[in-house]
Write a protein that holds these residues in place. Structure first.
Motif, PDB file in Angstrom:
ATOM      1  N   GLN A 102       1.073   4.196  -2.798  1.00 34.76           N
ATOM      2  CA  GLN A 102       0.937   5.611  -2.446  1.00 34.76           C
ATOM      3  C   GLN A 102       2.101   6.424  -2.998  1.00 34.76           C
ATOM      4  O   GLN A 102       1.905   7.532  -3.534  1.00 34.76           O
ATOM      5  CB  GLN A 102       0.855   5.754  -0.923  1.00 34.76           C
ATOM      6  CG  GLN A 102       0.583   7.172  -0.432  1.00 34.76           C
ATOM      7  CD  GLN A 102       0.205   7.195   1.040  1.00 34.76           C
ATOM      8  OE1 GLN A 102      -0.151   6.168   1.621  1.00 34.76           O
ATOM      9  NE2 GLN A 102       0.286   8.366   1.656  1.00 34.76           N
ATOM     10  N   ILE A 142      -9.883   8.664  -6.034  1.00 35.52           N
ATOM     11  CA  ILE A 142      -9.854   7.565  -5.071  1.00 35.52           C
ATOM     12  C   ILE A 142     -11.262   6.994  -4.941  1.00 35.52           C
ATOM     13  O   ILE A 142     -12.198   7.680  -4.514  1.00 35.52           O
ATOM     14  CB  ILE A 142      -9.347   8.032  -3.699  1.00 35.52           C
ATOM     15  CG1 ILE A 142      -7.929   8.609  -3.822  1.00 35.52           C
ATOM     16  CG2 ILE A 142      -9.370   6.896  -2.694  1.00 35.52           C
ATOM     17  CD1 ILE A 142      -7.372   9.138  -2.509  1.00 35.52           C
ATOM     18  N   THR A 187       0.825  -1.213   0.000  1.00 35.12           N
ATOM     19  CA  THR A 187       0.000   0.000   0.000  1.00 35.12           C
ATOM     20  C   THR A 187       0.854   1.257   0.000  1.00 35.12           C
ATOM     21  O   THR A 187       0.550   2.233  -0.698  1.00 35.12           O
ATOM     22  CB  THR A 187      -0.961   0.000   1.200  1.00 35.12           C
ATOM     23  OG1 THR A 187      -1.815  -1.153   1.130  1.00 35.12           O
ATOM     24  CG2 THR A 187      -1.827   1.252   1.192  1.00 35.12           C
ATOM     25  N   ASP A 234      -6.970   3.175   3.578  1.00 28.27           N
ATOM     26  CA  ASP A 234      -5.643   3.677   3.957  1.00 28.27           C
ATOM     27  C   ASP A 234      -5.103   4.757   3.028  1.00 28.27           C
ATOM     28  O   ASP A 234      -4.143   5.441   3.376  1.00 28.27           O
ATOM     29  CB  ASP A 234      -4.629   2.517   3.975  1.00 28.27           C
ATOM     30  CG  ASP A 234      -4.917   1.519   5.078  1.00 28.27           C
ATOM     31  OD1 ASP A 234      -5.673   1.870   5.994  1.00 28.27           O
ATOM     32  OD2 ASP A 234      -4.394   0.400   5.005  1.00 28.27           O
ATOM     33  N   LEU A 235      -5.681   4.901   1.834  1.00 30.19           N
ATOM     34  CA  LEU A 235      -5.094   5.790   0.836  1.00 30.19           C
ATOM     35  C   LEU A 235      -5.721   7.181   0.815  1.00 30.19           C
ATOM     36  O   LEU A 235      -5.261   8.048   0.079  1.00 30.19           O
ATOM     37  CB  LEU A 235      -5.205   5.147  -0.547  1.00 30.19           C
ATOM     38  CG  LEU A 235      -4.317   3.906  -0.731  1.00 30.19           C
ATOM     39  CD1 LEU A 235      -4.693   3.161  -1.998  1.00 30.19           C
ATOM     40  CD2 LEU A 235      -2.846   4.307  -0.771  1.00 30.19           C
ATOM     41  N   ASP A 268      -9.425   2.355  -2.982  1.00 28.45           N
ATOM     42  CA  ASP A 268      -8.949   2.339  -1.603  1.00 28.45           C
ATOM     43  C   ASP A 268      -9.718   1.253  -0.854  1.00 28.45           C
ATOM     44  O   ASP A 268     -10.757   1.507  -0.253  1.00 28.45           O
ATOM     45  CB  ASP A 268      -9.174   3.713  -0.973  1.00 28.45           C
ATOM     46  CG  ASP A 268      -8.517   3.858   0.385  1.00 28.45           C
ATOM     47  OD1 ASP A 268      -7.769   2.942   0.780  1.00 28.45           O
ATOM     48  OD2 ASP A 268      -8.753   4.888   1.052  1.00 28.45           O
ATOM     49  N   ASP A 313      -6.078  -2.592  -7.463  1.00 30.54           N
ATOM     50  CA  ASP A 313      -5.743  -3.297  -6.224  1.00 30.54           C
ATOM     51  C   ASP A 313      -6.573  -4.576  -6.113  1.00 30.54           C
ATOM     52  O   ASP A 313      -7.653  -4.693  -6.704  1.00 30.54           O
ATOM     53  CB  ASP A 313      -6.013  -2.401  -5.017  1.00 30.54           C
ATOM     54  CG  ASP A 313      -5.203  -2.822  -3.799  1.00 30.54           C
ATOM     55  OD1 ASP A 313      -4.504  -3.849  -3.869  1.00 30.54           O
ATOM     56  OD2 ASP A 313      -5.284  -2.119  -2.771  1.00 30.54           O
TER      57      ASP A 313
END
Length: 517
Positions: free
Chosen positions: A50, A234, A46, A71-72, A67, A278
């Motif tokens: 980033q 995001i 992660t 966390d992003l 995300d 992801d």
């Protein structure tokens, strides 16, 4: 605009200290040659994502990422010297020769459910029968019926925008299965019923929120801010991950739309957009060959549209070999080798890197710690770089989530505020079928009344004819033709479309439903 540690033509990813290799950078001109970030849970994937997102944004390249853990979101805020990891970050920055400067990045928040960002929608027609079949987990016969529905939608000008449009058209298919089968091939009521049940499951999972208008305009994913930094879109994925097939299908649809819509640009100096996928293994699990072939085609050709695709997953083996071979920029975090299968996967992962005489790649992939990786980036003329052990640089933005108040403030200040907030329900298949149902019901009702008038007149005439001066003979009971199979169908179809009349539609001939054009 170059960030700290980044040259104008590259993104600094990490470097070395004692026992490590040369500084590692991703050349922007090869950013559209795709990439892979892999490694076991908790090894630093992660943070690497980033760091790359920051680098592309700082270079003026828009980014789209999901995300999945929340966390992003910290990309929208600058890192801080008060963060618990600041000392560790400062030490690593000194080790790899990085002038670490904290900063925020321009972010757009999106959410399929419209709660943590701008709503993001597609029409049923845009999704298409292949991806929709994948989403609904349909069998081959059921997929065939869905293809008939899309074909009928095109030929009869019945736009499929949201799920109720598709449900209305499926109802029509079921009620006219015999006639439609003669025109398009077998359409069984059982297959239609199975599709309708799968649509109900999708609705219960919240998937209905994805379909409708206003649909996403791809240009809104390719924005820059006033300073020229690429905006990072995001997608909130924490709730979406409860429906992993919906998540994977949506992202694949988005990739396909980019592939089919964007013009050819050849080999630009930097990408027009970078797309991070992801939990990439969800895309390929139990995927039919046709779908994997579609992904392979997109991965092979979309780079000429200026789009870079980066897959993030635990194990490179999660990605089909034909697609893996197209991923030129790689960051491999630690893989654990506890079982025989783990050891085999580790060997296969090591074999995909250009050897480095200074160390054994297989051992390095097994032994690197959190925040470390074996990296290989494309060099001049697109040649894969020699594998290096690399300390990944710390991010400039905040590590971890942000307060919901901060998120709400950014959504309110977004350049897209108000554009997608309110769903539009315009004239489409549902409304057109309902209108035709009601019109046909009125006409059938008028015809039924006229026929009843004739029956009453005939009865009165017969009654007068049988008058014998003393009284009337009891008339024979006359049956009306009005309670026909067409009437029964009309009442059923009208009810299923939500009409209030529940009267009649003439059954049998498509032209009687759709009219002549």
């Amino acid at each position: 605009m170059a960030d700290a540690g980044n040259a104008a033509d590259s993104i600094f990813v990490g470097g070395g200290g004692e026992g490590y290799g040369l500084p590692q950078s991703l050349l922007l001109k090869y950013g559209n040659r795709h990439g892979l970030i892999a490694g076991a849970t908790g090894t630093g994937k992660t943070v690497t994502l980033q760091v790359l997102a920051e680098g592309f944004s700082a270079a003026g390249v828009p980014v789209f990422l999901s995300d999945v853990k929340g966390d992003l979101a910290g990309l929208c805020a600058a890192g801080s010297a008060s963060h618990k990891l600041h000392d560790a970050f400062a030490k690593r920055a000194a080790t790899i020769g990085l002038d670490l400067q904290y900063r925020a990045f321009p972010v757009l928040f999106w959410d399929l459910f419209g709660q943590k960002g701008h709503p993001i929608r597609a029409t049923v027609a845009e999704m298409g029968p292949l991806l929709l079949s994948r989403l609904l987990e349909l069998s081959d016969p059921q997929e065939g019926v869905l293809n008939v529905a899309f074909r009928l939608s095109d030929e009869e000008e019945l736009p499929l925008l949201d799920l109720k449009d598709l449900q209305a058209l499926l109802t029509f298919l079921a009620e006219n299965a015999e006639e439609i089968s003669g025109r398009y091939g077998l359409v069984s009521k059982e297959s239609v019923g199975a599709i309708q049940r799968r649509l109900l499951v999708l609705e219960n999972q919240g998937g209905a929120e994805l379909f409708g208008e206003p649909a996403l305009e791809l240009s809104d994913l390719m924005l820059t801010d006033a300073s020229g930094a690429g905006r990072i879109s995001i997608l909130a994925g924490d709730r979406l991950m409860n429906s992993p097939r919906l998540y994977a299908t949506f992202l694949l649809w988005l990739l396909s739309e980019l592939f089919e819509t964007l013009p050819e640009v050849g080999d630009p100096d930097k990408p027009k957009l970078v797309f991070f996928f992801d939990e990439a293994h969800l895309l390929f699990e139990d995927a039919p060959k046709a779908l994997v072939a579609k992904v392979e085609q997109v991965a092979r050709l979309i780079r000429s549209k200026g789009v870079g695709v980066y897959f993030i997953t635990q194990n490179p083996a999660d990605v089909p070999e034909d697609i893996l071979g197209q991923l030129g920029n790689r960051v491999q975090h630690a893989l654990r080798a506890f079982t025989a299968k783990d050891q085999k996967d580790l060997r296969l992962a090591a074999e995909t890197y250009r050897p480095n005489p200074r160390f054994q790649i297989e051992e390095a992939i097994r032994d690197v710690g959190t925040g470390e990786a074996v990296t290989s980036f494309l060099e001049a003329k697109g040649i894969p770089g020699i594998a290096e052990r690399t300390l990944v640089r710390p991010p400039s933005s905040q590590l971890g989530p942000v307060d919901e108040a901060v998120r709400a403030q950014l959504i309110a200040a977004s350049p897209l505020k108000g554009k997608y907030d309110i769903a539009i329900d315009r004239d489409s298949a549902y409304e057109r079928l309902r209108a035709k149902a009601e019109k046909a019901a009125r006409e059938a009702s008028d015809a039924e009344a006229e026929e009843q008038r004739k029956v009453d007149a005939d009865r009165e005439f017969e009654r007068a004819r049988r008058y014998d001066g003393k009284g009337y003979e009891a008339p024979k009971k006359t049956s009306s033709r009005s309670d026909s199979i067409g009437t029964a169908f009309a009442k059923s179809f009208a009810r299923q479309l939500g009409t209030k009349s529940g009267q009649a539609i003439i059954r049998g001939v498509l032209g009687s439903i759709f009219g002549k054009r």
